[in-house]
Enzyme design. Structure first.
Site, PDB file in Angstrom:
ATOM      1  N   ARG A 197       0.845  -1.206   0.000  1.00 54.42           N
ATOM      2  CA  ARG A 197       0.000   0.000   0.000  1.00 54.42           C
ATOM      3  C   ARG A 197       0.876   1.250   0.000  1.00 54.42           C
ATOM      4  O   ARG A 197       1.908   1.297   0.676  1.00 54.42           O
ATOM      5  CB  ARG A 197      -0.940  -0.010   1.199  1.00 54.42           C
ATOM      6  N   ASP A 198       0.425   2.247  -0.760  1.00 53.28           N
ATOM      7  CA  ASP A 198       1.142   3.522  -0.813  1.00 53.28           C
ATOM      8  C   ASP A 198       1.033   4.210   0.548  1.00 53.28           C
ATOM      9  O   ASP A 198      -0.029   4.244   1.171  1.00 53.28           O
ATOM     10  CB  ASP A 198       0.551   4.408  -1.914  1.00 53.28           C
ATOM     11  N   ILE A 199       2.145   4.771   0.998  1.00 55.15           N
ATOM     12  CA  ILE A 199       2.198   5.400   2.316  1.00 55.15           C
ATOM     13  C   ILE A 199       1.393   6.710   2.357  1.00 55.15           C
ATOM     14  O   ILE A 199       0.938   7.136   3.424  1.00 55.15           O
ATOM     15  CB  ILE A 199       3.679   5.619   2.728  1.00 55.15           C
TER      16      ILE A 199
ATOM     17  N   ASN B 257       4.461   6.408 -13.528  1.00 55.96           N
ATOM     18  CA  ASN B 257       5.154   7.650 -13.844  1.00 55.96           C
ATOM     19  C   ASN B 257       6.583   7.345 -14.264  1.00 55.96           C
ATOM     20  O   ASN B 257       7.226   6.457 -13.694  1.00 55.96           O
ATOM     21  CB  ASN B 257       5.163   8.571 -12.618  1.00 55.96           C
TER      22      ASN B 257
ATOM     23  N   GLU C 194       8.886  10.147  -8.677  1.00 59.51           N
ATOM     24  CA  GLU C 194       9.671  10.500  -7.482  1.00 59.51           C
ATOM     25  C   GLU C 194      10.608   9.383  -7.074  1.00 59.51           C
ATOM     26  O   GLU C 194      11.752   9.618  -6.723  1.00 59.51           O
ATOM     27  CB  GLU C 194       8.744  10.828  -6.311  1.00 59.51           C
TER      28      GLU C 194
ATOM     29  N   HIS D  10       7.362   1.296 -10.829  1.00 57.61           N
ATOM     30  CA  HIS D  10       6.185   0.885 -10.057  1.00 57.61           C
ATOM     31  C   HIS D  10       4.917   1.224 -10.818  1.00 57.61           C
ATOM     32  O   HIS D  10       4.870   2.199 -11.557  1.00 57.61           O
ATOM     33  CB  HIS D  10       6.159   1.508  -8.661  1.00 57.61           C
TER      34      HIS D  10
ATOM     35  N   HIS E 130       1.067   2.250 -10.048  1.00 56.00           N
ATOM     36  CA  HIS E 130       0.070   2.653  -9.056  1.00 56.00           C
ATOM     37  C   HIS E 130      -1.265   2.014  -9.443  1.00 56.00           C
ATOM     38  O   HIS E 130      -1.677   2.119 -10.604  1.00 56.00           O
ATOM     39  CB  HIS E 130      -0.155   4.164  -9.079  1.00 56.00           C
TER      40      HIS E 130
HETATM   41  P1  AMP Z   1       5.966   8.307  -8.076  1.00 60.63           P
HETATM   42  O1  AMP Z   1       5.711   9.782  -8.042  1.00 60.63           O
HETATM   43  O2  AMP Z   1       5.206   7.634  -9.186  1.00 60.63           O
HETATM   44  O3  AMP Z   1       7.432   7.995  -8.074  1.00 60.63           O
HETATM   45  O4  AMP Z   1       5.306   7.737  -6.764  1.00 60.63           O
HETATM   46  C1  AMP Z   1       6.018   7.293  -5.661  1.00 60.63           C
HETATM   47  C2  AMP Z   1       5.005   6.848  -4.634  1.00 60.63           C
HETATM   48  O5  AMP Z   1       5.692   6.153  -3.619  1.00 60.63           O
HETATM   49  C3  AMP Z   1       4.246   8.000  -3.957  1.00 60.63           C
HETATM   50  O6  AMP Z   1       2.834   7.827  -4.165  1.00 60.63           O
HETATM   51  C4  AMP Z   1       4.622   7.855  -2.488  1.00 60.63           C
HETATM   52  O7  AMP Z   1       3.563   8.153  -1.620  1.00 60.63           O
HETATM   53  C5  AMP Z   1       5.023   6.384  -2.409  1.00 60.63           C
HETATM   54  N1  AMP Z   1       5.953   6.040  -1.339  1.00 60.63           N
HETATM   55  C6  AMP Z   1       7.113   6.663  -1.020  1.00 60.63           C
HETATM   56  N2  AMP Z   1       7.709   6.041   0.012  1.00 60.63           N
HETATM   57  C7  AMP Z   1       6.937   4.980   0.345  1.00 60.63           C
HETATM   58  C8  AMP Z   1       7.007   3.956   1.327  1.00 60.63           C
HETATM   59  N3  AMP Z   1       8.036   3.875   2.195  1.00 60.63           N
HETATM   60  N4  AMP Z   1       6.002   3.037   1.375  1.00 60.63           N
HETATM   61  C9  AMP Z   1       4.976   3.109   0.521  1.00 60.63           C
HETATM   62  N5  AMP Z   1       4.843   4.052  -0.436  1.00 60.63           N
HETATM   63  C10 AMP Z   1       5.802   4.985  -0.526  1.00 60.63           C
END
Ligand code: AMP
Length: 113
Positions: free
Chosen positions: A28-30, A86, A94, A99, A101
């Site tokens: 799950r996304d944090i 992304n 980021e 990954h 989503h």
């Molecule tokens: P992106 O902008 O596509 O790279 O998305 C990165 C995603 O990773 C974001 O939605 C963050 O909320 C998520 N994220 C970052 N660190 C963690 C973590 N430790 N556990 C779960 N999700 C994370």
């Protein structure tokens, strides 16, 4: 510093893991952007879709097939969902570990930009 998604895959960092197999891990996304928000990542470090090679066919297929498993586990297979990956700066990626989503649990906004 080691990639955070590699750390979740290896267990060095805790994650709310839903599913894992030989190729992928889903957690799950944090910072959920929808009532249901799951990330599916390859266990192997691949920075983005741009870094996928022909040797990654199995993992690429597993990533997409895992979407369906996640949707069942999250109870959104019938109502539907959106998948996003992304890539790079214009894609606003980021975390530099490929990954997907999976977003659902409520209707998504119109538009894709
Ligand atoms: P992106 O902008 O596509 O790279 O998305 C990165 C995603 O990773 C974001 O939605 C963050 O909320 C998520 N994220 C970052 N660190 C963690 C973590 N430790 N556990 C779960 N999700 C994370």
């Amino acid at each position: 510093m080691k990639c955070i998604f590699c750390q979740i895959v290896s267990g060095e960092m805790s994650g709310d893991i839903l599913l894992r197999n030989e190729h992928i891990c889903a957690f799950r996304d944090i910072h959920p952007a929808a009532p249901k928000h799951v990330l599916i990542v390859p266990n192997k470090h691949i920075a983005s879709t741009e870094e996928l090679s022909n040797n990654d066919r199995d993992v690429a297929a597993e990533l997409l097939l895992a979407v369906k498993e996640v949707s069942k586990l999250e109870g959104i297979s019938e109502t539907g969902y959106r998948i996003i990956s992304n890539c790079g700066s214009h894609g606003r990626q980021e975390v530099k570990h490929l990954h997907i989503h999976v977003l659902g649990g409520a209707p998504m906004r119109n538009g894709l930009g």
